[in-house]
Design an enzyme around this catalytic site. Structure first.
Site, mmCIF file in Angstrom:
data_model
loop_
_atom_site.group_PDB
_atom_site.id
_atom_site.type_symbol
_atom_site.label_atom_id
_atom_site.label_comp_id
_atom_site.label_asym_id
_atom_site.label_seq_id
_atom_site.Cartn_x
_atom_site.Cartn_y
_atom_site.Cartn_z
ATOM 1 N N SER A 1 0.796 -1.224 0.000
ATOM 2 C CA SER A 1 0.000 0.000 0.000
ATOM 3 C C SER A 1 0.829 1.275 0.000
ATOM 4 O O SER A 1 0.389 2.292 -0.512
ATOM 5 C CB SER A 1 -0.962 -0.001 1.187
ATOM 6 O OG SER A 1 -0.266 -0.205 2.395
ATOM 7 N N LYS B 1 -12.010 0.292 -1.185
ATOM 8 C CA LYS B 1 -11.070 0.978 -2.069
ATOM 9 C C LYS B 1 -11.665 1.029 -3.480
ATOM 10 O O LYS B 1 -12.581 1.804 -3.695
ATOM 11 C CB LYS B 1 -9.693 0.330 -1.939
ATOM 12 C CG LYS B 1 -9.131 0.743 -0.562
ATOM 13 C CD LYS B 1 -7.887 0.091 -0.090
ATOM 14 C CE LYS B 1 -7.545 0.694 1.280
ATOM 15 N NZ LYS B 1 -6.704 -0.153 2.101
ATOM 16 N N HIS C 1 -5.508 -3.451 -2.349
ATOM 17 C CA HIS C 1 -5.198 -2.547 -3.468
ATOM 18 C C HIS C 1 -5.119 -3.287 -4.799
ATOM 19 O O HIS C 1 -4.617 -2.745 -5.779
ATOM 20 C CB HIS C 1 -3.867 -1.820 -3.206
ATOM 21 C CG HIS C 1 -3.928 -0.909 -2.028
ATOM 22 N ND1 HIS C 1 -4.495 0.345 -2.067
ATOM 23 C CD2 HIS C 1 -3.530 -1.092 -0.747
ATOM 24 C CE1 HIS C 1 -4.425 0.906 -0.879
ATOM 25 N NE2 HIS C 1 -3.842 0.054 -0.052
HETATM 26 C C1 LIG Z 1 -6.795 -0.413 3.507
HETATM 27 C C2 LIG Z 1 -6.190 -1.716 3.778
HETATM 28 C C3 LIG Z 1 -6.785 -2.619 4.665
HETATM 29 C C4 LIG Z 1 -7.976 -2.262 5.509
HETATM 30 O O1 LIG Z 1 -9.137 -2.143 4.754
HETATM 31 P P1 LIG Z 1 -10.332 -1.219 5.293
HETATM 32 O O2 LIG Z 1 -11.518 -1.759 4.586
HETATM 33 O O3 LIG Z 1 -10.011 0.176 4.933
HETATM 34 O O4 LIG Z 1 -10.403 -1.437 6.773
HETATM 35 C C5 LIG Z 1 -6.210 -3.864 4.811
HETATM 36 N N1 LIG Z 1 -5.098 -4.205 4.130
HETATM 37 C C6 LIG Z 1 -4.486 -3.348 3.270
HETATM 38 C C7 LIG Z 1 -3.275 -3.790 2.525
HETATM 39 C C8 LIG Z 1 -5.011 -2.082 3.072
HETATM 40 O O5 LIG Z 1 -4.402 -1.235 2.253
#
Ligand SMILES: *Cc1c(COP(=O)(O)O)cnc(C)c1O
Length: 385
Positions: free
Chosen positions: A168, A227, A196
Site C-alpha cells: 500500500s 477501495k 489494493h
Molecule cells: C486499507 C487496507 C486494509 C484495511 O481495509 P479497510 O476496509 O479500509 O479497513 C487492509 N489491508 C491493506 C493492505 C489495506 O491497504
C-alpha cells in the site's frame, strides 16, 4: 497524571513533525490520494442501488449478522465476491481491518507461526499480534529470507504465509508465484490481502492471481470493499469449509453489527460496473503509466537526484510513491501542492520507516491527462533537489 502523560506525548509528536490532524478537502481540490481507484463511490449505478437499499431496508442493519442483521443483500454480495474471486464461498466483515483480524486470529494460535513481509499492512500485523502466533518477518519481497524462515519453523504446528498483493505504501506487487511455490514446498497455508488489487490488477480487475495467471492457487483471499469498490467493508473468500468455520469462529464477524445493507448494495453495483465497463480499469492503467513516464523524465532532468527521487515499483499499480526521505520536506511539498489545488498526502513514520517519508500519489481512472500533466510539472517545480 493522565493529562501530563498525554501532553508529553503530543509534545513529542509535534517536536518530531509527526503530529497528525484531520483535514477536509475543498471542492476544487484535485485529489491524488484517494483509494477510490475507479471513481465508483460516485458512479450513478452505485449511488442509485445504495439509495434503493436505504429505501427498502433503512440505513443501519440493527444487529449482528448472526442475530437479525442478515439480509438478502449480504448474501448476494457474498455470492458475487466468491464468483469474482473464483472461490466457493465468501464472508463479509465491517471493514478490511476487521476481516484481517477475523481470519488470522481464527487460523493460528500460540502453537503456530505467521510469516509476513516487513511491509505488510498494519491490520495484518495487529491481527498477528492478537493471534499469539509466533511472528516471523522477512525483508520486503526477500524470497531467500522467506525460504530460510520456512526451513527453520518446522516445529510449529501450522505456518501461515501472508502478503499484501499490492503493497500500500510502495505500490509494488508481491512475487506471488514464487511465494506459492515455497509455501507448497514447506506445507504452509497462504493468505493474500487484495486491498489494493481488487478492481485494479488483471485485465478484469480480479486481483493478483489474474495478473499472474495463477487463478485459484492461494488458500485464502482477503480484500476490502472500501477501495476500488467505492463502498465500505471487507471480505474473506475461500473454500466452503473455511467460510463455515469463520462464521462460527471469527470474533470480529460475530460480535459486531452487520454492514449496512446499502453498503452491500453499493459493493454489488460496483462489481457489476467493473464487469460491464472494463474500460475503467484500462484507463486507470493508462493514467498510472502516463504519470510514471512523466515523473521518470523529472529524474533524468536532475541526474544528481535521479535514482533517489522515485521508487520505480511496478507499472501495473496506481500507487506511486515519491521518496523524499526527510519528514519535514515531505510535508512541506504536500502543503505547497495543496496551495496549488492538488492533494497528495505526505506519508511519514510510523506508517513508513524513519527516513523514508514520501509523497504518495494514487491515480484514478477518472483523472484527466491535463490534471496528470499539471501534477507532474508541479512536482518538478516543488521537489527539493
Ligand atoms: C486499507 C487496507 C486494509 C484495511 O481495509 P479497510 O476496509 O479500509 O479497513 C487492509 N489491508 C491493506 C493492505 C489495506 O491497504
Amino acid at each position: 497524571m493522565m493529562r501530563e502523560f498525554i501532553i508529553q506525548k503530543i509534545k513529542e509528536l509535534k517536536r518530531t513533525g509527526l503530529f497528525r490532524e484531520l483535514r477536509q478537502l475543498g471542492g476544487n481540490t484535485i485529489n491524488f490520494s484517494s483509494n477510490d481507484y475507479l471513481g465508483l463511490s460516485k458512479h450513478p449505478l452505485v449511488k442509485a442501488r445504495a439509495l434503493e437499499a436505504i429505501n427498502g431496508f433503512g440505513f443501519g442493519a440493527g444487529a449482528s449478522r448472526l442475530i437479525s442483521g442478515n439480509t438478502k443483500l449480504h448474501e448476494q454480495l457474498e455470492r458475487k465476491i466468491a464468483e469474482f474471486k473464483g472461490r466457493a464461498a465468501a464472508l463479509v466483515f465491517s471493514t478490511g481491518y476487521m476481516a484481517n483480524l477475523g481470519v488470522i486470529t481464527s487460523m493460528v494460535d500460540e502453537n503456530d507461526a505467521v510469516i509476513i513481509d516487513r511491509l505488510n499492512h498494519a491490520s495484518i500485523i495487529d491481527a498477528c499480534k492478537l493471534s499469539k502466533a509466533k511472528l516471523q518477518v522477512y525483508a520486503h519481497k526477500d524470497l531467500a529470507a522467506l525460504k530460510k524462515i520456512l526451513e527453520q519453523s518446522a516445529k510449529y504446528k501450522k505456518r501461515l504465509v501472508i502478503t499484501d498483493s499490492v503493497f500500500s505504501m510502495d505500490g509494488d506487487i508481491a512475487t506471488l508465484p514464487e511465494i506459492i511455490k515455497l509455501a507448497k514446498e514447506y506445507n504452509a497455508i497462504t493468505i493474500i490481502d487484495e486491498a489494493h488489487a481488487t478492481g485494479v490488477l488483471g485485465a478484469r480487475g480480479k486481483g493478483i492471481e489474474e495478473y499472474f495467471g495463477i487463478e485459484g492457487q492461494i488458500d485464502i483471499v482477503m480484500g476490502t470493499l472500501s477501495k476500488a469498490l467505492g463502498s465500505i467493508g471487507g471480505f474473506v473468500a475461500g473454500s466452503q469449509e473455511l467460510i463455515d468455520y469463520l462464521r462460527n469462529k471469527a470474533r470480529s464477524f460475530i460480535y459486531t453489527t452487520a454492514l449496512p445493507p446499502a453498503a452491500c448494495a453499493a459493493a454489488l453495483a460496483a462489481l457489476e460496473v467493473i464487469e460491464k465497463e472494463p474500460g475503467l480499469i484500462r484507463n486507470l492503467r493508462i493514467n498510472s503509466r502516463f504519470l510514471r513516464e512523466k515523473i521518470s523524465k523529472i529524474n533524468h532532468a536532475d541526474p544528481k537526484n535521479g535514482t533517489e527521487t522515485l521508487v520505480s515499483g511496478s507499472d501495473e499499480t496506481p500507487i506511486i510513491p515519491i521518496m523524499i526521505g526527510d519528514t519535514e520536506k515531505t510535508m512541506k511539498v504536500s502543503a505547497q501542492l495543496l496551495e496549488r489545488g492538488f492533494f497528495v498526502s505526505g506519508i511519514r513514520p510510523p506508517t513508513v520507516p524513519e527516513g523514508k517519508s514520501r509523497l504518495r500519489i494514487t491515480l484514478s481512472a477518472l483523472h484527466t491527462k491535463k490534471e496528470i500533466e499539471c501534477l507532474a510539472s508541479l512536482l518538478q517545480e516543488l521537489i527539493p533537489a
